[in-house]
Write a protein that holds these residues in place. Sequence first.
Motif, PDB file in Angstrom:
ATOM      1  N   ILE A 212       0.960  -0.884   0.170  1.00  0.00           N
ATOM      2  CA  ILE A 212       0.069   0.132   0.069  1.00  0.00           C
ATOM      3  C   ILE A 212       0.564   1.162  -0.022  1.00  0.00           C
ATOM      4  CG2 ILE A 212      -1.853   0.946   1.758  1.00  0.00           C
ATOM      5  CD1 ILE A 212      -2.202  -1.337   2.559  1.00  0.00           C
ATOM      6  N   ALA A 213       0.460   2.015  -0.879  1.00  0.00           N
ATOM      7  CA  ALA A 213       1.444   3.379  -0.685  1.00  0.00           C
ATOM      8  C   ALA A 213       1.738   3.718   0.012  1.00  0.00           C
ATOM      9  CB  ALA A 213       0.941   4.408  -2.073  1.00  0.00           C
ATOM     10  N   SER A 214       0.535   4.174   0.553  1.00  0.00           N
ATOM     11  CA  SER A 214       0.512   5.334   2.085  1.00  0.00           C
ATOM     12  C   SER A 214       1.528   4.572   3.598  1.00  0.00           C
ATOM     13  CB  SER A 214      -1.305   5.551   2.566  1.00  0.00           C
ATOM     14  OG  SER A 214      -1.234   4.328   2.805  1.00  0.00           O
ATOM     15  N   ASP A 215       1.867   3.127   3.361  1.00  0.00           N
ATOM     16  CA  ASP A 215       2.402   2.102   4.317  1.00  0.00           C
ATOM     17  C   ASP A 215       3.922   3.103   3.908  1.00  0.00           C
ATOM     18  OD1 ASP A 215       0.297   1.409   5.580  1.00  0.00           O
ATOM     19  OD2 ASP A 215       0.990  -0.581   4.703  1.00  0.00           O
ATOM     20  N   TYR A 216       4.186   3.548   2.831  1.00  0.00           N
ATOM     21  CA  TYR A 216       5.884   3.825   2.634  1.00  0.00           C
ATOM     22  C   TYR A 216       5.821   5.688   2.697  1.00  0.00           C
ATOM     23  CZ  TYR A 216       6.518  -1.115   2.104  1.00  0.00           C
ATOM     24  OH  TYR A 216       5.821  -2.110   1.889  1.00  0.00           O
ATOM     25  N   PHE A 217       4.213   6.137   1.812  1.00  0.00           N
ATOM     26  CA  PHE A 217       4.663   7.658   1.729  1.00  0.00           C
ATOM     27  C   PHE A 217       3.318   8.674   2.449  1.00  0.00           C
ATOM     28  CE2 PHE A 217       7.655   6.114  -1.410  1.00  0.00           C
ATOM     29  CZ  PHE A 217       8.643   6.584  -1.076  1.00  0.00           C
ATOM     30  N   LYS A 242      -8.840  -1.569   4.682  1.00  0.00           N
ATOM     31  CA  LYS A 242      -8.949  -2.143   6.440  1.00  0.00           C
ATOM     32  C   LYS A 242      -7.971  -1.425   7.202  1.00  0.00           C
ATOM     33  CE  LYS A 242     -12.605  -5.895   6.118  1.00  0.00           C
ATOM     34  NZ  LYS A 242     -12.017  -7.248   6.549  1.00  0.00           N
ATOM     35  N   LYS A 243      -7.164  -1.288   6.438  1.00  0.00           N
ATOM     36  CA  LYS A 243      -5.141  -1.397   6.610  1.00  0.00           C
ATOM     37  C   LYS A 243      -4.649   0.438   6.613  1.00  0.00           C
ATOM     38  CE  LYS A 243      -4.025  -6.310   5.099  1.00  0.00           C
ATOM     39  NZ  LYS A 243      -3.472  -7.119   4.328  1.00  0.00           N
ATOM     40  N   VAL A 244      -5.749   0.536   6.378  1.00  0.00           N
ATOM     41  CA  VAL A 244      -4.905   2.012   5.746  1.00  0.00           C
ATOM     42  C   VAL A 244      -6.333   3.951   6.880  1.00  0.00           C
ATOM     43  CG1 VAL A 244      -5.058   2.168   3.726  1.00  0.00           C
ATOM     44  CG2 VAL A 244      -7.112   2.992   3.871  1.00  0.00           C
ATOM     45  N   ASP A 245      -5.990   4.551   6.122  1.00  0.00           N
ATOM     46  CA  ASP A 245      -6.526   5.761   7.348  1.00  0.00           C
ATOM     47  C   ASP A 245      -7.476   6.552   6.635  1.00  0.00           C
ATOM     48  OD1 ASP A 245      -7.439   7.605   8.199  1.00  0.00           O
ATOM     49  OD2 ASP A 245      -5.956   8.920   9.364  1.00  0.00           O
ATOM     50  N   ALA A 246      -8.118   6.026   6.522  1.00  0.00           N
ATOM     51  CA  ALA A 246      -8.963   6.804   4.519  1.00  0.00           C
ATOM     52  C   ALA A 246      -9.356   8.587   5.017  1.00  0.00           C
ATOM     53  CB  ALA A 246     -10.597   5.921   4.579  1.00  0.00           C
ATOM     54  N   LYS A 247      -8.278   8.908   4.783  1.00  0.00           N
ATOM     55  CA  LYS A 247      -8.635  10.034   4.201  1.00  0.00           C
ATOM     56  C   LYS A 247      -8.091  10.444   2.823  1.00  0.00           C
ATOM     57  CE  LYS A 247      -3.620  10.391   6.334  1.00  0.00           C
ATOM     58  NZ  LYS A 247      -2.508  10.794   7.138  1.00  0.00           N
TER      59      LYS A 247
END
Length: 449
Positions: A212-217, A242-247
């Motif tokens: 997932i992109a946001s896990d790194y950036f 389910k693994k991300v902050d849906a912002k």
Amino acid sequence: MKVLFSLILIVFVTIAGFSQNLKISNDGKYLSTEKGEPFLWMGDTAWELLHRLNREETDLYLNTRLAQGFNVIQTVVLAELDGLNTPNAYGEKPLIDNNPELINEAYFEHVDYVMEKAQKLGLQVALLPTWGDKFNLKWGDGPVVFNSKNAETFGHILAKRYLKYDNIIWVLGGDRIPEEAVHFDIVRAMARGIRSVDTKHLISYHPSGTKIASDYFDDKWLDIDMYQSGHSRISKEYEFIKKVDAKRPFINGEARYENIGDRFWDKSQTGWLDDADARIGGYWSMLSGTAGYTYGCNDVWQMYAIDKEPMIKARTGWSQALQLPGANQMKYLKALFESFPWQQMSNNQALISSENPEDESYIVASIGHKKDFIIAYTPTGRSIQLDFSKMKAKEVKSFWYNPRSGKSKSAGTFKTTENPVFEPWSNGWGSDFVLVVMDANSEYQMPRF
């Protein structure tokens, strides 16, 4: 026949019009046009489009995908398949002496042509400045040519050149995750270079499989979050959100490719992914809450032809593979969700009151924010029982929607105090169906094909 095809294209072009700059919705969950209309990302991976196809072939590809209902084309400037040292269809390489600060004007004139053509057709281009092997070799041809200084310059050059276009979404990465500090520096520098010129186009990041992109950036420049669910029949596309902050809007930017070996990296691989895999990946993604889905085909991403070295056992020419069933069925997925306020749906597995083991037949369901419709998807024809009490209506009407044809038929009208079991008329692999339940007094209409 040619006249009929031309008329069809005219209709599609008229509907699509010229592309608009996309923006993020006020709630941050989906993409919208400049007019504020929800934009459902229906993408196709055409990674080698700029590198391998000539203009006539490009026209065929873009016109075909437009007619099939696609609205986003994902492609790469510095392509994966020896994109620096093997010339494009016109004998041109993208860089002078493989220096990202010195671009070859002749190569980019062809890129300009593709951008112009896509814009006239109303197609967005999710444009990757480079494939990931140019900054993190890992696998592939490379060579690694980027550092933080020339990455920023290259981002600036591209952003300045394509600022005038209204159909660009910048996508960094290229099937890679950063593994060392220098990789993070290069990606952030390229984003900085783009933003030094271009503040109107959105930016995303294309990671490698299962990432997932946001896990790194989790950076300010990352407007659209993206994941790659990967080329596996056991992938659970519905789990990633389910693994991300849906912002941010969340896109499945690379899923199960049609006509690719299931888990091709595993030497024990025996089967092939097919149109059912493409549909499952799409419906699982959308019903879990994504803002869009990207279809892909093994033959098309690489623009495979008989005179090319096949990657990952490519076996069908790209122009023939354009018509594989899964590609033609994506318009049915898009049409179904666009018939409802899809951007306001919420995944709710508690809607399903029947047994629902988490296997390849796992049923995924979502409900509208007004509690006036439910969409549930059964990948192999497993029966469905829904908890109607979660709807506000006293009476509901139901429909079976066939994702292979876009056709639907009534499944009955019920009081919300009832608990019917919905049994598809076929089951097994390839017998996926969508159950749609709506307020009996609603004005929603099922798609018509």
